[in-house]
Design an enzyme around this catalytic site. Structure first.
Site, PDB file in Angstrom:
ATOM      1  CG  HIS A   1      -0.519   0.206   2.527  1.00 19.11           C
ATOM      2  ND1 HIS A   1      -0.327   1.451   3.064  1.00 19.11           N
ATOM      3  CD2 HIS A   1      -0.209  -0.671   3.523  1.00 19.11           C
ATOM      4  CE1 HIS A   1       0.083   1.327   4.332  1.00 19.11           C
ATOM      5  NE2 HIS A   1       0.171   0.056   4.628  1.00 19.11           N
TER       6      HIS A   1
ATOM      7  CG  ASP B   1       2.488   1.337   8.019  1.00 16.59           C
ATOM      8  OD1 ASP B   1       2.230   0.827   6.921  1.00 16.59           O
ATOM      9  OD2 ASP B   1       1.662   1.375   8.958  1.00 16.59           O
TER      10      ASP B   1
ATOM     11  CD  GLU C   1      -3.147  -1.330   5.238  1.00 16.84           C
ATOM     12  OE1 GLU C   1      -3.132  -2.349   5.943  1.00 16.84           O
ATOM     13  OE2 GLU C   1      -2.820  -0.200   5.698  1.00 16.84           O
ATOM     14  CD  GLU C   2      -1.940   2.668   7.487  1.00 14.84           C
ATOM     15  OE1 GLU C   2      -2.647   2.321   8.445  1.00 14.84           O
ATOM     16  OE2 GLU C   2      -0.726   2.390   7.393  1.00 14.84           O
TER      17      GLU C   2
ATOM     18  CG  ASP D   1       1.529  -3.258   5.666  1.00 15.17           C
ATOM     19  OD1 ASP D   1       2.237  -2.340   6.150  1.00 15.17           O
ATOM     20  OD2 ASP D   1       0.325  -3.119   5.423  1.00 15.17           O
TER      21      ASP D   1
ATOM     22  CG  HIS E   1       0.348   3.826  12.639  1.00 12.13           C
ATOM     23  ND1 HIS E   1      -0.982   3.461  12.677  1.00 12.13           N
ATOM     24  CD2 HIS E   1       0.832   3.316  11.482  1.00 12.13           C
ATOM     25  CE1 HIS E   1      -1.274   2.753  11.594  1.00 12.13           C
ATOM     26  NE2 HIS E   1      -0.182   2.645  10.856  1.00 12.13           N
TER      27      HIS E   1
HETATM   28 ZN   LIG Z   1       0.790  -0.590   6.627  1.00 12.18          ZN
END
Ligand SMILES: [Zn+2]
Length: 342
Positions: A66, A177, A207-208, A230, A318
């Site tokens: 992604h 990410d 995706e998130e 990922d 994140h």
């Molecule tokens: Zn991810």
């Protein structure tokens, strides 16, 4: 690492991945037989099989990485020019204060992100203990309201800013990410000289916010096997019990057994483990209690797909200080390339 640096420093909130897509398109010229962008914005890249196995119909493999990152959209501009945002993807608000942000307005401008309220010097005991929600945060562009409104509109994307860096044996930055996986997908296919598979790499969108791009892309491609690339948690840091590490930075490519969205096909797990052993590529088996990858959407497309996720262990996920061990990044690249070449 120039390509990875460019990837992590390019903004791409869910639904507005076009700049990241352009960076990828520029890098993959000539690597595939054909590419197209679908209606949702997924970049679909297909390479025909180059190794003929007599009596076998070539299988189509879809590899999903992604392109989007967690970010925000502008939702309100007040009379003083302060901006409120809504998040696209899950933030831990404890890590959100004191960040610089980029607003993709009529032109790009920067701002600072902080929660509204008093600094500790003048806050009461209760005010100091408050856990902030995203809705409490304010972007200050340093511009008067009139000027802000000329540049910024409701719905403009906002991303956190952090320059890429190399710290010790790690690469560090925001959006590791999932740009680390975008990097690994491109670099893996570049290493494949001959493959029995038709290789379809899909750089997916959204995706998130719930694996939204991968499902339709899988439906369109109808692969035989689907692999998600990922990042995953590397909780090998202080304050976390050893049994909850999920993966450990520097111990190799993550071969996922299960997470909150999918359970990997056991046959594929065995194949990747065998190839990692044979090629002497470090790997670790991964069970992640919560969260998911594009594999969750791919597995349930059409009448079901054989899926697996290869994971890149990442610390402080994140946040703007996502750290990935270079050895793990290379292990994921090498493992995927070896499987595609087998
Ligand atoms: Zn991810």
């Amino acid at each position: 690492m120039e390509f990875l640096k460019l990837l992590t420093e390019t903004p791409g909130v869910p639904g507005r991945e076009e700049r990241v897509r352009a960076v990828v398109q520029n890098e993959i010229a000539d690597l595939f037989d054909h590419t197209h962008v679908d209606a949702m914005g997924n970049l679909v890249c297909v390479r025909k099989p180059s190794k003929v196995v007599t009596g076998e119909k070539p299988q189509r493999v879809m590899i999903a990485a992604h392109m989007d990152q967690i970010g925000f959209y502008v939702r309100h501009i007040d009379d003083k020019g302060f901006i409120r945002v809504h998040n696209a993807g899950g933030f831990d608000t404890r890590n959100l204060a004191a960040n610089t942000v980029l607003i993709q307005g009529r032109k790009d401008i920067h701002g600072v992100l902080n929660p509204g309220g008093k600094p500790i010097h003048i806050a009461t005991e209760d005010e100091r203990r408050k856990i902030f929600a995203v809705s409490d945060f304010v972007v200050d562009t340093g511009l008067p309201a009139k000027k802000v409104r000329e540049i910024v509109r409701i719905g403009d994307p906002v991303t956190l800013v952090k320059p890429f860096s190399q710290i010790g044996d790690f690469v560090c930055g925001q959006a590791m990410d999932n740009r680390a996986a975008v990097w690994a997908a491109v670099r893996a296919v570049q290493r494949v000289k001959k493959s029995r598979y038709e290789i379809a790499v899909v750089f997916t969108v959204q995706e998130e916010v719930g694996l939204r791009g991968a499902g339709p892309a899988t439906f369109g491609l109808e692969p035989d096997i689907a692999i998600a690339l990922d990042t995953t948690l590397a909780c090998d840091t202080p304050g976390i019990p050893d049994d909850q590490a999920v993966t450990r930075a520097g111990e190799g490519a993550g071969i996922k057994i299960m997470d909150g969205a999918s359970i990997s096909d056991r046959g594929l797990v065995d194949q990747f483990v065998d190839i990692a052993r044979r090629e002497k590529i470090n790997f670790q088996l991964e069970v992640l209690p919560l969260g998911g990858t594009d594999a969750g959407a791919m597995q349930r497309s059409r009448s079901g797909m054989k899926t697996i996720t290869l994971s890149i262990p990442t610390r402080y996920i994140h946040t703007v200080t996502e750290m990935t061990h270079k050895g793990d990044l290379h292990a994921v690249r090498d493992l995927l390339a070896a499987w595609l070449s087998a």
